[in-house]
Design an enzyme around this catalytic site. Structure first.
Site, mmCIF file in Angstrom:
data_model
loop_
_atom_site.group_PDB
_atom_site.id
_atom_site.type_symbol
_atom_site.label_atom_id
_atom_site.label_comp_id
_atom_site.label_asym_id
_atom_site.label_seq_id
_atom_site.Cartn_x
_atom_site.Cartn_y
_atom_site.Cartn_z
ATOM 1 N N MET A 33 -2.246 -11.950 -5.254
ATOM 2 C CA MET A 33 -3.170 -12.417 -6.302
ATOM 3 C C MET A 33 -3.030 -11.513 -7.534
ATOM 4 S SD MET A 33 -6.466 -14.010 -4.442
ATOM 5 C CE MET A 33 -7.349 -12.512 -4.146
ATOM 6 N N LEU A 36 -0.998 -5.778 -9.248
ATOM 7 C CA LEU A 36 -0.172 -5.192 -8.189
ATOM 8 C C LEU A 36 -0.307 -3.677 -8.119
ATOM 9 C CD1 LEU A 36 3.051 -7.317 -8.786
ATOM 10 C CD2 LEU A 36 1.101 -7.820 -7.285
ATOM 11 N N GLY A 39 0.862 -0.939 -2.588
ATOM 12 C CA GLY A 39 0.833 -1.731 -1.357
ATOM 13 C C GLY A 39 1.640 -3.019 -1.528
ATOM 14 N N HIS A 40 1.424 -3.710 -2.646
ATOM 15 C CA HIS A 40 2.189 -4.943 -2.905
ATOM 16 C C HIS A 40 3.682 -4.630 -3.022
ATOM 17 C CE1 HIS A 40 -1.781 -6.174 -4.826
ATOM 18 N NE2 HIS A 40 -1.572 -7.134 -3.962
ATOM 19 N N GLY A 150 0.423 -8.168 4.070
ATOM 20 C CA GLY A 150 0.004 -6.800 4.358
ATOM 21 C C GLY A 150 -0.959 -6.750 5.542
ATOM 22 N N GLN A 151 -0.829 -5.709 6.338
ATOM 23 C CA GLN A 151 -1.755 -5.518 7.467
ATOM 24 C C GLN A 151 -3.181 -5.230 6.997
ATOM 25 O OE1 GLN A 151 -0.854 -2.368 10.410
ATOM 26 N NE2 GLN A 151 -3.092 -2.288 10.650
ATOM 27 N N LYS A 152 -3.314 -4.826 5.739
ATOM 28 C CA LYS A 152 -4.645 -4.549 5.182
ATOM 29 C C LYS A 152 -5.575 -5.742 5.439
ATOM 30 C CE LYS A 152 -7.807 -3.186 2.153
ATOM 31 N NZ LYS A 152 -8.010 -4.302 1.278
ATOM 32 N N SER A 188 -6.100 -1.315 -2.645
ATOM 33 C CA SER A 188 -6.636 -2.656 -2.853
ATOM 34 C C SER A 188 -6.818 -2.855 -4.345
ATOM 35 C CB SER A 188 -7.999 -2.769 -2.156
ATOM 36 O OG SER A 188 -8.706 -3.889 -2.658
ATOM 37 N N SER A 189 -6.556 -4.070 -4.809
ATOM 38 C CA SER A 189 -6.772 -4.353 -6.236
ATOM 39 C C SER A 189 -8.241 -4.141 -6.582
ATOM 40 C CB SER A 189 -6.365 -5.789 -6.555
ATOM 41 O OG SER A 189 -5.029 -6.005 -6.177
HETATM 42 O O1 PAF Z 1 -3.892 -11.517 0.349
HETATM 43 C C1 PAF Z 1 -3.954 -12.118 -0.746
HETATM 44 O O2 PAF Z 1 -3.728 -11.527 -1.806
HETATM 45 C C2 PAF Z 1 -4.301 -13.587 -0.780
HETATM 46 O O3 PAF Z 1 -5.261 -13.906 0.175
HETATM 47 C C3 PAF Z 1 -3.075 -14.508 -0.658
HETATM 48 C C4 PAF Z 1 -2.368 -14.358 0.683
HETATM 49 C C5 PAF Z 1 -2.096 -14.208 -1.783
HETATM 50 C C6 PAF Z 1 -3.507 -15.969 -0.791
HETATM 51 O O4 PAF Z 1 -4.146 -16.206 -1.998
#
Ligand code: PAF
Length: 281
Positions: A33, A36, A39-40, A150-152, A188-189
């Site tokens: 989403m 970033l 983690g991303h 992610g496992q988060k 986390s964002s």
């Molecule tokens: O984990 C996220 O960021 C969201 O839930 C995802 C998997 C991109 C779906 O919108």
């Protein structure tokens, strides 16, 4: 000169993916989403190991937010995200608009009915319906061979695996480890919402999980005792407990005896921010 492709339209995404498949390339997808963080980027690195080309999708999905949640104020920074994707070696970024992803009269949604009953699913009605729907759509658009999560978001990953199994998506699902700040806070964002004081108190989540892991280090322990220990740590950090559970790693059912291989999951409100974290014991 950049070779990363920027795609906004659904048909363009499908055409790009189809062309890569005709070239014989293995496609990796990292759904996000946006906003970033490291983690991303670890998910992109994981996808690059397993695929020839990697698509990062950036879409704040309105369907997975409840009416009183943070959809409007969810952090967004498209220019910075594009730059980070490029540096991480993504081949394409798919950043559609809401109108591209959902027809105004969209009436087909994907619902998982078992794993989403508890934990975040119980507190955020409709959340996983929104997640499954958008992930199924992203699978159809980006046509990946492998997708990395992610496992988060442990419960989300379990639900997506189940969706892939039950709906026969020919896609390998990879779950990459949680990336933490040096002091243990899971990235986390939403951490951007935290004030300096809240940022300190937020450590209660990872510390509660460490306490749970310590309880089972010498063997099993009654889950009620481990849970009580997690609650104690969370409350000692002045966080408002949402849940603290020990569950079976596959079924997500609460266990009576906590053992290695089970998963400890916590969710708590830190000021106005809801945070989640988990650890495989
Ligand atoms: O984990 C996220 O960021 C969201 O839930 C995802 C998997 C991109 C779906 O919108």
């Amino acid at each position: 000169m950049s070779s990363m492709v920027q795609i906004k339209q659904a048909d363009e995404m499908q055409a790009w993916a189809l062309a890569r498949r005709l070239d014989g390339a293995r496609i990796g997808l990292v759904p996000t989403m946006g906003y970033l963080h490291a983690g991303h980027l670890s998910l992109v690195a994981e996808a690059r190991k397993r695929a020839d080309v990697v698509v990062v999708s950036i879409f704040v999905n309105p369907v997975q937010f409840g009416p009183n949640e943070d959809f409007e104020k969810y952090p967004r920074d498209e220019a910075r995200d594009l730059e980070q994707c490029e540096r991480a070696g993504a081949s394409a970024v798919f950043f559609p608009s809401v109108a591209t992803m959902y027809a105004p009269d969209a009436s087909v949604f994907v619902t998982e009915e078992r794993l989403s009953a508890g934990l975040c699913g119980a507190r955020r009605p409709g959340h996983f319906r929104g997640v499954c729907t958008v992930v199924a759509k992203l699978f159809n658009l980006a046509q990946p061979h492998v997708a990395v999560f992610g496992q988060k978001d442990y419960q989300q990953a379990a639900i997506i695996r189940r969706m892939v199994r039950d709906l026969n998506f020919p896609i390998e699902i990879v779950v990459a480890p949680i990336v933490r700040e040096p002091d243990g806070l899971a990235m986390s964002s939403r951490n951007v919402y935290l004030s300096a004081d809240e940022r300190q108190r937020a450590l209660g989540l990872s510390r509660a999980l460490q306490a749970a892991a310590a309880c089972v280090e010498q063997g099993g322990a009654p889950a009620a005792d481990v849970r009580a220990r997690m609650v104690e740590v969370i409350e000692a950090h002045a966080l408002q407990l949402d849940y603290a559970e020990i569950v079976d790693a596959e079924s997500l059912e609460p266990v009576a005896e906590a053992r290695r291989g089970n998963v400890a999951l916590v969710a708590a409100q830190c000021g106005r921010t809801r945070l989640i974290d988990n650890q495989i014991l």
